[in-house]
Structures are given as structure tokens and as C-alpha cells.
Scaffold this motif. Structure first.
Motif, PDB file in Angstrom:
ATOM      1  N   ALA A   1      33.522  62.918  25.692  1.00  0.00           N
ATOM      2  CA  ALA A   1      32.464  62.794  24.754  1.00  0.00           C
ATOM      3  C   ALA A   1      32.845  62.077  23.452  1.00  0.00           C
ATOM      4  CB  ALA A   1      32.053  64.207  24.242  1.00  0.00           C
ATOM      5  N   ALA A   2      34.290  62.191  23.541  1.00  0.00           N
ATOM      6  CA  ALA A   2      34.739  61.562  22.008  1.00  0.00           C
ATOM      7  C   ALA A   2      35.511  60.095  22.293  1.00  0.00           C
ATOM      8  CB  ALA A   2      35.949  62.331  21.717  1.00  0.00           C
TER       9      ALA A   2
ATOM     10  N   SER B   1      23.532  67.090  10.018  1.00  0.00           N
ATOM     11  CA  SER B   1      23.088  67.670  11.362  1.00  0.00           C
ATOM     12  C   SER B   1      22.317  69.197  11.040  1.00  0.00           C
ATOM     13  CB  SER B   1      24.426  68.143  12.048  1.00  0.00           C
ATOM     14  OG  SER B   1      24.309  69.296  12.915  1.00  0.00           O
TER      15      SER B   1
ATOM     16  N   GLY C   1      33.507  68.779  15.902  1.00  0.00           N
ATOM     17  CA  GLY C   1      32.700  68.015  17.278  1.00  0.00           C
ATOM     18  C   GLY C   1      31.563  67.670  16.822  1.00  0.00           C
ATOM     19  N   VAL C   2      30.716  67.939  16.185  1.00  0.00           N
ATOM     20  CA  VAL C   2      29.454  67.256  15.372  1.00  0.00           C
ATOM     21  C   VAL C   2      29.632  66.246  14.862  1.00  0.00           C
ATOM     22  CG1 VAL C   2      27.681  67.510  13.931  1.00  0.00           C
ATOM     23  CG2 VAL C   2      28.142  69.577  15.253  1.00  0.00           C
TER      24      VAL C   2
ATOM     25  N   ASN D   1      18.318  64.656  18.113  1.00  0.00           N
ATOM     26  CA  ASN D   1      19.633  64.319  18.152  1.00  0.00           C
ATOM     27  C   ASN D   1      20.637  65.220  17.551  1.00  0.00           C
ATOM     28  OD1 ASN D   1      18.502  61.697  18.790  1.00  0.00           O
ATOM     29  ND2 ASN D   1      18.871  60.946  16.767  1.00  0.00           N
TER      30      ASN D   1
ATOM     31  N   THR E   1      32.317  64.255  15.355  1.00  0.00           N
ATOM     32  CA  THR E   1      32.747  63.253  16.409  1.00  0.00           C
ATOM     33  C   THR E   1      31.609  62.646  16.966  1.00  0.00           C
ATOM     34  OG1 THR E   1      34.849  64.704  16.499  1.00  0.00           O
ATOM     35  CG2 THR E   1      34.467  63.013  18.241  1.00  0.00           C
ATOM     36  N   LYS E   2      30.785  63.532  17.462  1.00  0.00           N
ATOM     37  CA  LYS E   2      29.570  63.225  18.132  1.00  0.00           C
ATOM     38  C   LYS E   2      28.844  61.922  17.245  1.00  0.00           C
ATOM     39  CE  LYS E   2      27.900  67.059  20.387  1.00  0.00           C
ATOM     40  NZ  LYS E   2      26.645  67.990  20.460  1.00  0.00           N
TER      41      LYS E   2
ATOM     42  N   VAL F   1      30.844  58.734  17.418  1.00  0.00           N
ATOM     43  CA  VAL F   1      30.635  58.152  18.913  1.00  0.00           C
ATOM     44  C   VAL F   1      29.287  57.488  18.811  1.00  0.00           C
ATOM     45  CG1 VAL F   1      30.534  58.581  21.351  1.00  0.00           C
ATOM     46  CG2 VAL F   1      32.415  59.644  19.976  1.00  0.00           C
ATOM     47  N   LYS F   2      28.197  58.253  18.466  1.00  0.00           N
ATOM     48  CA  LYS F   2      26.923  57.533  18.541  1.00  0.00           C
ATOM     49  C   LYS F   2      26.871  56.203  17.942  1.00  0.00           C
ATOM     50  CE  LYS F   2      22.611  59.247  19.791  1.00  0.00           C
ATOM     51  NZ  LYS F   2      22.169  60.563  20.244  1.00  0.00           N
TER      52      LYS F   2
END
Lengths: 344, 320
Positions: free
Chosen positions: A251-252, A148, B202-203, B307, B205-206, B209-210
Motif C-alpha cells: 500500500a505504501a 481525513s 498510515g492514513v 476516500n 501515507t495513503k 500514495v494517492k
């Protein structure tokens, strides 16, 4: 006498079959990346622990019980790496200023050098948690990797992205079983501080909209405690504690393609919950080299961007001296790497 | 003086005899339950008595050598003057004691009666000892770290100790410093989740999920088809083939396409060549992916920006 001799001749010795791990993933046709995690120089206690944690993180395609000796140099590992199909090296070293982690692609490089700003061991992470989670088959499958914030456009970050993407085997979404996705490694690049947060989580799926009581009942196979209830129906209808709000985070939640475990049915919604396993690292990318701990310096945090086609050893040595005078260990290794090159 | 002493002794002796008698009376009682069991022959009794006599006589000899002490009754009158003087004191002391300890004495052994004066004697010795000890305790000691040292070379000892102390200090500091260097960067995690950790979770998890949604989407098509059954396997293969040929038809992946979808792990190689690995030029070459990493097109980066992350999975470009 002769008979006995005959018997001996007739005896069949079953050839020992060496079970070979498949070098190539049969679906994607890509080479399964394998790794060595080892140390350069002597490490203090906590760093040794960190090395062990990293090995566990790199499971299953890593040498968990790799034995190191003081006299082993980089070339030894490289020689072993070829026949074993090892594609990545993770090297831990330590200087007066900080511990360092180098991630290298074998046999030709490149090498990324990270300064470990902060680290916490997996044990400490588990200690800090109320209920540390470690299912039996947690380390039987490679982790997913999530990168990320790496898309800032810098060349070295791009390289780091590719490096980390290829450190774990690729996933084919057509054939992958979700039950094999148990862990995730997150690398988050912070643009402002130029630090990379390295985290390791376990993935857990929980059905949404089911009370905790029911979920536990299905999971545990145990006779529930009904003493406090007036009627059996209360067990189903009565809401549990207020922790359900967490699971409602839209979202989860995911819809599963197939059943996963006893509680997660296909076509029902499941909440993705992550729990940290550790280790926890905060890394700073300080150097990128072309070769395996040698070769031209592509990127240097302290010396700024260097010319990429810098091949001459003399120049490189100067650079190293100017920019990396604090980092003795690395220089040592560099010279070692050069030796290897010369001999080759 | 001697007369008085003798008289006293006589009185004492009488008393003692009396006491002895009383003690003898008590004796069977003391034996208590075991009295019935142990039957002593006359012969044996004599033997024991003889032995006892011998034993006592031994005692006497020792006593005579060591310190003035009260002898047996039979010898009282024959004793020397000094001893008697000593005894006088004892007897006085003893009487006082007896009043107090009468009960205790009754239950005591035969021998006690004779030793008792010795105890009194010891008390006197104690006095002297006490005096000596008190004198030591009263002494004023200068406040030193070492405390009182009797040896003459006090200074030397002090120096040595100080040296040791300094050495230990230096060693300890060195060890501490080494440990500090070893622990550099080592941080104990907090027991709670701070905002940064929550953000990271959170990141992650995203990302999960994706991936799971993508998997769901891809595998939903195959749903109801069991790959182990030949019929279903055929159907799946057919679909894959179609997807494959459609993939072949495209020259390269357009940037927009890769933007919309998850990025591929192959990076440069994936985006330049066909999606299926064996069709690439550099298929299974060891270092193919990183050879020309810097010539990679920009689409991958843009994807990462869009993304916010680059999720690894291999062939997300196939849609079936």
C-alpha cells in the motif's frame, strides 16, 4: 570643482528592486495563500515554542520572524495583512483552562476556534526519535495537506475542511515536481471523541527491493567496508538486516513519474516513508464565527448549534456569556474585533 | 629551686650548644649544590651576622613582652626565675619531642631551635583550649531546628526564619501553579509509536500514495516530452488544449465523477464552475471560496467519505 560636480550628477544609482513574491500562482491562477502566526496575549514558554513551530510548518508563505508587541491588536495585523497579501491568520492564545488556536481567513472571516487539548513541540518529537530527520530544503516548499474523516456531513466540519484546504497553495498534478513534496500535514477527525489530530510528517521515498547496503552506497558516495566479505559479489547479493519487510508493504509503494534524487529512479517502485516532524496537536473545534474573531456564531460546541443568521450584537453577547464564560481571552478579542468593525 | 633550674638550664644549654654545633655541621650539607655558587665575602658575612643579631634581638624583645620563652644561650643565666620554671617544663617536653623528631630537626633552620619551646608552650595553651572546647561539645543542646544560637534574642531570630520559610513556600507554590497553568496541555511524546500514531501515519501515507499515483498518471502522458523543447512544449500544449475544451463541454462536474477522483481544493467554486480558474465568475476575488460555503453541493462530502480523506490538489479533473 565643476568637474566633480558633473561627476556627481552623472553617478548612476541603481534603483533598489523590491523582489516581489508572486501573488498568484501562474499555473492555477489562484492566489497563493499566505499566513501570519501570532499570539493574542502573553504566552508561556512552551506555547511560544509551539508558535514558532507552527510558523515553520506554514513555511514558506508565512512571516517566520514576525515581531509582535504587547500593544499590537488584531487591527494592526489586519492592516498589514492587506498589502502583504496575507490570507490566513493563526492565532494562539491561552486561558486558565487551556491554550487555544484560532484559524481565521482575512479580512472577513470566518474564524475557527480550536481548543488545544494536547500538544507536543517539534523539539520533543525530534528528541523522542532515534534519528530525527531534517533535510536542508525540507521547509522550502509548502506541505501537502491530508484531511481525513471530515466527511460526516456537519456544516462546521465542511467549513473546517475548506479552510484547511485553502491554507496551503494548491497543487497542479500536471506540473508538480515530486521533489517539492517533502512534507505533509495530516488532520484526522475522530468522530467519537470529536477531536482533530494534527500531525506534521516529512516524506521520504526509498526504492523497493534494493538492499540497505546498496542504497547507502549510492546515497553516501563512500567506499564501503568490505572487510567481512569474502568476495565483492557478496556485497551485492548478501541480504542486509530484516528491516526490508517494512518496505514491502504494497500500500505504501508508488511508481514515480520522474527520477527523484539519486536513488529513486523513475519506473521503479519506491516506498513512501513518513517521519514525524512535529508539532503534534490535538484540537477540538469549539466555535466558528462568521467574521474575523467577531460576527455571528455559526457553530458552538458547548452551546449547541446556533442560528446562523444571528446578527444582533446583543444576542451574541448573551450567547457568549452563557456558553463561553470560561474563555475570557476570547471574549476580549471578540470585543476587539467589534471595535474594528465599528471603526470601519 | 633556682639552682636546680639553673643546673637544668646549663645542661640544656650545653646540650643545645652541642645541637647547634651539629646543626652547623649539617648546614653546608643542607646548602648542598648551591654552596659552590654562593661565595660570601667576609664583609658580607659580618653584615649578615649583624643583621641576624639585630633580628634575633628584636625577637627577644617581643618574646619578653608576650610570653615566657627560652632565650639565646648567652642570656640563659641572666634570666628571671619564672621563666626558668617555665623552661624546665619545656625542656622536659622538648627532650621527649627531640627523640621523636630528631631527624626532622636536623634539617630545619637555625631559628627553629629557639622557637621550639614556644611550640611546646602552645601545646599547653591547646590543652586549655581543648578543655574549653570539650566543655562546649559536651553540652547538651535541645533539639531545635535552628541549632545553637548564642544571641539572646533567640526567639526573634527563630520567628524571622520561620517567616522567611513560609514566604518562600508560598512563593514557590505560586510559581509552581503558574508553571502548571503554562504547561497545560503540554505532553511529552512517547519514544515509541503507539497504535494511534501508527494509524495516523498510515492514513497520511495513503494520502501521499494517492497523490503520487495521480501525479504519475497525469505526468506519464507527458513522459518523454521535454517542456523546454519547443516541439514537445507544443505537443503538451495541444494535449492540454484538448483536455481544456473537453472540460468546457461539460456543464458541471457530475457527482459520480468527483467521487471517483480526488477532490479539488477549490471546493464549491470548482464544482460549480469550469475547472480552469480564470473561467470562473469569481476568479481572483478575495473571499470567493468561502462566501457561499454552506450552499456547496453534497458531492464533495461524499467524496470525502469515500476516500476517507480529502486530498488537496488542484486540477485532478483534467485527464491528459
Amino acid at each position: 570643482m565643476a568637474r566633480i560636480g558633473n561627476k556627481k550628477k552623472q553617478r548612476f544609482v541603481k534603483p533598489i528592486k523590491v523582489k516581489k513574491q508572486s501573488e498568484v500562482d501562474h499555473v492555477t491562477g489562484e492566489k497563493i495563500p499566505k499566513s501570519f502566526v501570532f499570539s493574542r496575549g502573553k504566552l508561556p514558554g512552551p506555547l511560544k515554542q509551539l508558535q514558532m513551530d507552527l510558523r515553520k510548518l506554514m513555511l514558506p508563505y508565512t512571516a517566520l520572524n514576525l515581531k509582535e508587541k504587547k500593544r499590537n491588536n488584531l487591527k494592526d495585523y489586519l492592516n498589514v495583512a492587506g498589502p502583504m497579501g496575507v490570507t490566513h491568520f493563526l492565532m494562539l492564545s491561552k486561558t486558565e483552562t487551556a491554550p487555544y488556536l484560532r484559524v481565521a481567513r482575512t479580512p472577513q472571516g470566518p474564524t475557527l476556534t480550536f481548543k488545544i487539548q494536547e500538544y507536543s513541540l517539534a523539539v520533543e518529537i525530534a528528541q523522542s526519535q532515534l534519528r530525527p530527520r531534517c533535510p536542508k530544503d525540507l521547509f522550502k516548499n509548502p506541505p501537502l495537506i491530508v484531511l481525513s474523516g471530515f466527511g460526516t456531513g456537519d456544516q462546521h466540519l465542511k467549513l473546517a475542511t475548506i479552510m484547511f484546504q485553502n491554507i496551503f497553495p494548491a497543487i497542479d498534478i500536471n506540473t508538480v515536481k515530486l521533489s517539492t513534496c517533502q512534507r505533509i500535514v495530516l488532520l484526522n477527525y475522530n468522530k467519537d471523541t470529536k477531536l482533530i489530530d494534527f500531525r506534521h510528517y516529512s516524506i521520504r521515498l526509498q526504492p523497493v527491493g534494493v538492499t540497505r547496503r546498496l542504497r547507502k552506497f549510492v546515497q553516501n558516495h563512500q567506499v564501503p567496508d568490505l572487510r567481512s566479505l569474502q568476495d565483492v559479489s557478496d556485497f551485492v547479493t548478501k541480504a542486509g538486516y530484516g528491516s526490508e519487510s517494512e518496505a514491502d508493504d504494497e500500500a505504501a509503494t508508488v511508481t514515480l513519474a520522474s527520477d527523484l534524487g539519486r536513488v529513486n529512479q523513475a519506473s521503479t517502485k519506491s516506498a513512501v516513508k513518513l517521519q514525524e516532524i512535529g508539532p503534534r496537536l490535538t484540537l477540538q473545534l469549539i466555535k466558528v464565527e462568521e467574521g474575523l474573531c467577531s460576527g455571528g456564531i455559526i457553530f458552538n460546541e458547548y452551546g449547541g448549534e446556533k442560528k446562523q443568521d444571528n446578527k444582533s450584537d446583543k444576542k451574541k453577547a448573551q450567547e457568549v456569556a452563557s456558553s463561553e464564560d470560561e474563555d475570557e481571552d476570547m471574549n476580549e478579542d471578540e470585543s476587539e474585533g467589534q471595535e474594528v468593525d465599528d471603526e470601519d | 629551686m633556682t639552682d636546680v633550674g639553673n643546673a637544668v638550664e646549663l645542661v640544656r644549654g650545653a646540650k643545645r650548644r652541642k645541637k647547634m654545633g651539629s646543626r652547623n655541621n649539617k648546614r653546608p650539607r643542607m646548602m648542598g649544590g648551591s654552596g659552590n655558587k654562593v661565595k660570601i665575602d667576609k664583609k658580607m658575612k659580618k653584615l649578615f651576622q649583624k643583621r641576624a643579631r639585630e633580628y634575633n634581638s628584636d625577637d627577644d624583645d617581643d618574646d619578653g613582652e608576650k610570653a615566657p620563652r627560652v632565650k639565646k644561650e648567652s642570656k640563659i643565666l641572666v634570666r628571671s626565675h619564672e621563666e626558668e620554671v617555665g623552661d624546665e617544663e619545656f625542656s622536659e617536653g622538648e627532650e621527649e619531642r627531640k627523640d621523636v623528631n630528631a631527624d626532622v630537626e636536623l634539617s630545619e633552620d637555625d631559628e627553629n631551635g629557639e622557637i621550639q619551646p614556644g611550640i611546646t608552650k602552645f601545646t599547653e595553651g591547646c590543652r586549655a583550649f581543648r578543655a574549653a572546647f570539650m566543655s562546649i561539645l559536651k553540652k547538651n543542646i535541645s533539639d531545635e531546628t535552628l541549632g545553637p544560637i548564642l544571641s539572646a534574642n533567640k526567639k526573634l531570630v527563630a520567628e524571622k526564619l520561620a517567616e522567611e520559610e513560609a514566604e518562600r513556600k508560598v512563593k514557590g507554590e505560586a510559581r509552581k501553579a503558574k508553571q502548571l497553568v503554562g504547561e497545560k496541555g503540554h505532553v511529552k511524546p512517547a519514544t515509541y509509536l503507539d497504535s494511534h500514531e501508527k494509524f495516523l501515519i498510515g492514513v497520511a501515507t495513503k494520502g501521499v500514495v494517492k497523490l503520487f499515483n495521480a501525479v504519475n498518471k497525469a505526468q506519464h502522458a507527458q513522459k518523454g516530452l521535454n517542456p523546454s523543447r519547443t516541439k514537445d512544449a507544443k505537443a503538451i500544449n495541444k494535449r492540454r488544449k484538448e483536455a481544456f475544451f473537453s472540460e468546457l463541454g461539460k456543464p458541471t462536474l457530475s457527482a459520480t465523477n468527483s467521487n471517483a477522483k480526488l477532490n479539488t481544493s477549490g471546493g464549491a467554486a470548482d464544482t460549480e464552475g469550469p475547472a480552469w480558474a480564470p473561467l470562473r465568475d469569481n476568479y481572483m476575488l478575495t473571499n470567493s471560496k468561502l462566501k457561499d460555503w454552506d450552499k456547496m453541493p453534497d458531492n464533495m462530502m461524499t467524496a470525502a467519505e469515500d476516500n476517507g480523506r480529502v486530498l488537496e490538489d488542484s486540477s485532478s479533473d483534467e485527464d491528459d
